[in-house]
Design an enzyme around this catalytic site. Structure first.
Site, PDB file in Angstrom:
ATOM      1  N   LYS A 307      10.494  57.430  22.716  1.00  0.00           N
ATOM      2  CA  LYS A 307       9.200  57.502  22.282  1.00  0.00           C
ATOM      3  C   LYS A 307       8.977  56.153  21.352  1.00  0.00           C
ATOM      4  CE  LYS A 307       8.110  61.265  24.459  1.00  0.00           C
ATOM      5  NZ  LYS A 307       9.288  61.121  25.478  1.00  0.00           N
ATOM      6  N   ASP A 308       7.541  56.009  21.158  1.00  0.00           N
ATOM      7  CA  ASP A 308       6.974  55.078  20.190  1.00  0.00           C
ATOM      8  C   ASP A 308       7.835  55.027  18.999  1.00  0.00           C
ATOM      9  OD1 ASP A 308       4.242  54.990  22.143  1.00  0.00           O
ATOM     10  OD2 ASP A 308       5.192  53.223  21.636  1.00  0.00           O
ATOM     11  N   LYS A 309       7.949  53.957  18.122  1.00  0.00           N
ATOM     12  CA  LYS A 309       8.377  54.087  16.833  1.00  0.00           C
ATOM     13  C   LYS A 309       7.165  54.177  15.906  1.00  0.00           C
ATOM     14  CE  LYS A 309      10.125  51.197  12.887  1.00  0.00           C
ATOM     15  NZ  LYS A 309      10.722  50.041  12.390  1.00  0.00           N
TER      16      LYS A 309
END
Length: 682
Positions: A307-309
């Protein structure tokens, strides 16, 4: 569909990472995304179609019921790929400073032992390698917690399989393993290391094969050694293939290399599932911290996707050898680092990468304005009315027509001086030295990470560069250690790449193939239009025989469009696939085949087999749909803070903002969907 011209978006004098062919002709608008962390919320959608943060606890991640398998078979997957391990959202995999990668499988010893002890261990290993006299043992210090001791043993043995680790409670000492030294006299050193890692892993029913050996006398010596030292654990045999003979070693089904306590046997079979909420953290950064806190390895954690940071994200995870109770006990520590665990429960098996339906996005785009509008033109009700009309047209178009399914710029390391696909191309051309130097290309800044990279390129001194490299950069540190150990020539660079896990090594060639796919998609649409053409590859929803891994489809199900089918309009553009280059894919039987051939030849890969034997890399290739369509798309216009600072302030001025909510299939990029809506780089 209305065809729109190809548009190349520029940043300064350079084009951005992703081509810009837009499906729809609406005007779009300008705005700011990810102004605040909570403006970008990603929630995983599990295999049953439920958002993980609202799923019931009884629906465990390890479920393999016949009903679930049937659901999985019926899913329309986004990526048809043999062996693909694509991230499911716009994950920042690359060689830049803020790029998450698959778990390294071992901790950075600087972190687990401390820089001073880690340096002593490196020096101890160097003296052993150079056959210089050294002390019989090296103390790594005292460790009172048994989980911490287990972690030290596993991490050291994984990093240096030729060492023995011994506990004299609470102290841990290391010394050279005499069995390793004896085996290293019989086989290549890297084979000896790989064999000892195989022995340490103790994967039931697994096997290891040594390289070809045409000397029967020498093979006999290897057989005798292995049976003498490991006979209760393994069985060996010689076999011939293509005129060459090799030794294969198989772990015995009932081999017991060591006595384990009842507690240890119980821990080995424990799997605990949970939902992880993280904020402004990379998935692998979160895993590394949890692993260190729990005394297990990062590879003990499994998940469906990265998942995105720069987001608030919710995803399912499973950890091995940790009980639900122990997870609950550590919850307060995790929360201090921006992680919150919920729905903690026992399950029977790990998660599989790609075992999800997709992701749900809740996004806020702030400071909306028309393209080229001045501040004066935005004031008053007329400005809001115009923006509302632009937003409605844009959202309705994308809801109906979708967007080109490009890999997002994060796939290539957005903002980096050297993009990951260039590293991947060098690896495919087996130019190992250039690949290493591209990997260590610094950014145009004076941060410690860039300074350490710059020092390596200027001095060719990996030891000094390692001292400068931040502890938070495990990939770079692993590479520099290997370069210091094996040298910076071609062979040393091969060993440097081999020091990284396979999942990281293969990422870079995949990035190159993703770049080719993006360019192919732009060319297909600009040169051949928005209709389905003779020779295109398409997928069909009925009669497909997928394997259990998400997105994999047997190649005979890929259909080539005939002339009659083109004229009859049998297929829609949403069914068209384009291949990512590899050694097991078929290419379109029209002008696109020549495009692929010319592109690969131009990159020096005309004769490439998409295998890099020295790095144990094989790229079979895969198929990706040309278009993606957001599901359950809704929006709302409202006034909100413009957000000129890092945190919301009461004094922030307000402007028109757009809230968007939608679902995407796995491996689709929300930023690419936004770009089609807004008609600008996001």
């Amino acid at each position: 569909m209305t065809e729109s011209p190809v548009k190349v978006i520029m940043k300064g004098d350079e084009p951005v990472n992703v081509p810009a062919y837009f499906i729809s002709k609406h005007e779009g608008f300008v705005g700011s995304i990810k102004t605040f962390i909570e403006d970008f919320v990603v929630t995983e959608i599990d295999i049953n179609g439920q958002k993980v943060k609202t799923a019931q606890a009884v629906q465990t991640a390890g479920c393999t019921s016949s009903e679930e398998n049937q659901t999985n078979t019926e899913l329309k997957e986004n990526l048809y790929c043999s062996g693909s391990q694509d991230a499911d959202v716009s994950s920042d995999w690359g060689s830049g400073s803020d790029t998450p990668l698959p778990a390294l499988g071992s901790f950075d010893l600087d972190v687990i032992l401390g820089p001073s002890v880690s340096e002593d261990l490196e020096q101890f290993v160097m003296t052993l390698r150079e056959k210089r006299p050294s002390g019989p043992e090296l103390s790594l210090g005292s460790f009172s917690d048994k989980h911490q001791r287990a972690n030290v043993h596993r991490a050291v043995r994984h990093r240096f399989p030729f060492l023995l680790t011994v506990t004299i409670q609470p102290e841990i000492r290391v010394r050279e393993d005499p069995d390793y030294r004896e085996l290293a006299r019989l086989v290549r050193e890297e084979e000896a290391e790989d064999f000892f890692r195989f022995i340490d892993a103790k994967v039931r029913g697994s096997s290891y094969t040594f390289g070809p050996d045409d000397s029967k006398e020498h093979r006999t010596a290897v057989h005798h050694f292995l049976n003498r030292r490991f006979g209760k654990l393994v069985e060996t045999k010689s076999f011939s293939s293509q005129g060459r003979t090799s030794i294969s070693v198989r772990l015995r089904e009932h081999g017991k290399p060591k006595k384990r306590t009842a507690e240890e046997r119980k821990e080995e079979d424990i799997y605990s599932a949970f939902t992880l909420r993280k904020e402004n953290l990379e998935t692998l950064e979160a895993i590394s911290y949890m692993a260190a806190t729990l005394g297990v390895l990062p590879s003990d954690f499994t998940y469906a996707g990265i998942k995105d940071k720069r987001a608030v994200t919710y995803q399912s995870m499973v950890v091995k050898k940790v009980s639900p109770q122990r997870l609950k006990e550590k919850a307060a520590e995790f929360e201090k680092r921006g992680m919150r665990l919920s729905q903690i429960r026992s399950v029977n098996e790990p998660l599989k990468l790609g075992r999800l339906r997709g992701n749900h996005f809740d996004l806020v785009v702030r400071n909306l304005r028309p393209h080229g509008a001045s501040d004066e033109s935005l004031s008053g009700a007329d400005g809001d009315t115009r923006l509302a009309a632009l937003v409605k047209e844009a959202v309705e178009n994308v809801k109906r027509r979708g967007f080109v399914n490009y890999y997002g710029p994060q796939r290539f390391g957005s903002g980096q001086s050297v993009l990951s696909d260039r590293v991947g191309l060098a690896l495919l051309k087996e130019d190992m030295v250039n690949a290493v130097r591209l990997f260590f290309s610094p950014e145009d800044s004076d941060d410690p990470h860039s300074l350490a990279k710059r020092h390596f390129l200027q001095t060719d001194n990996p030891k000094e560069s390692l001292a400068l490299m931040p502890l938070s950069k495990p990939r770079e540190r692993l590479m520099l250690r290997a370069l210091n150990r094996y040298g910076t020539g071609p062979d040393g660079c091969v060993q440097a790449w081999l020091s990284l896990p396979h999942s990281i090594r293969v990422f870079y060639p995949h990035a190159y193939c993703s770049r080719v796919w993006n360019d192919a998609a732009a060319h297909r649409l600009s040169a051949m239009g928005l209709g389905v053409r003779q020779g295109d590859l398409v997928w069909t929803q009925t009669g497909q025989n997928r394997t259990e891994d998400a997105g994999e489809i047997i190649s005979p199900q890929i259909h080539v469009v005939t002339r009659d089918e083109e004229q009859a309009g049998v297929y829609a553009l949403e069914q068209v696939l384009l291949p990512m280059p590899g050694n097991s894919v078929k290419y379109p039987e029209n002008a696109m085949r020549a495009w692929y051939q010319e592109r690969l030849a131009g990159d020096g890969l005309a004769e490439s087999r998409f295998r890099v034997s020295s790095l144990k890399l094989n790229l079979p290739g895969c198929y990706r749909p040309l278009l993606a369509v957001p599901h359950n798309l809704s929006y709302q216009l409202h006034r909100a803070a413009c957000g000129h600072g890092a945190k919301k302030q009461e004094s922030d001025p307000e402007s028109l903002a757009l809230s968007l909510n939608f679902d995407l299939d796995s491996s689709c990029y929300a930023t690419i969907c936004l770009r089609e809506i807004m008609k600008c780089e996001t």
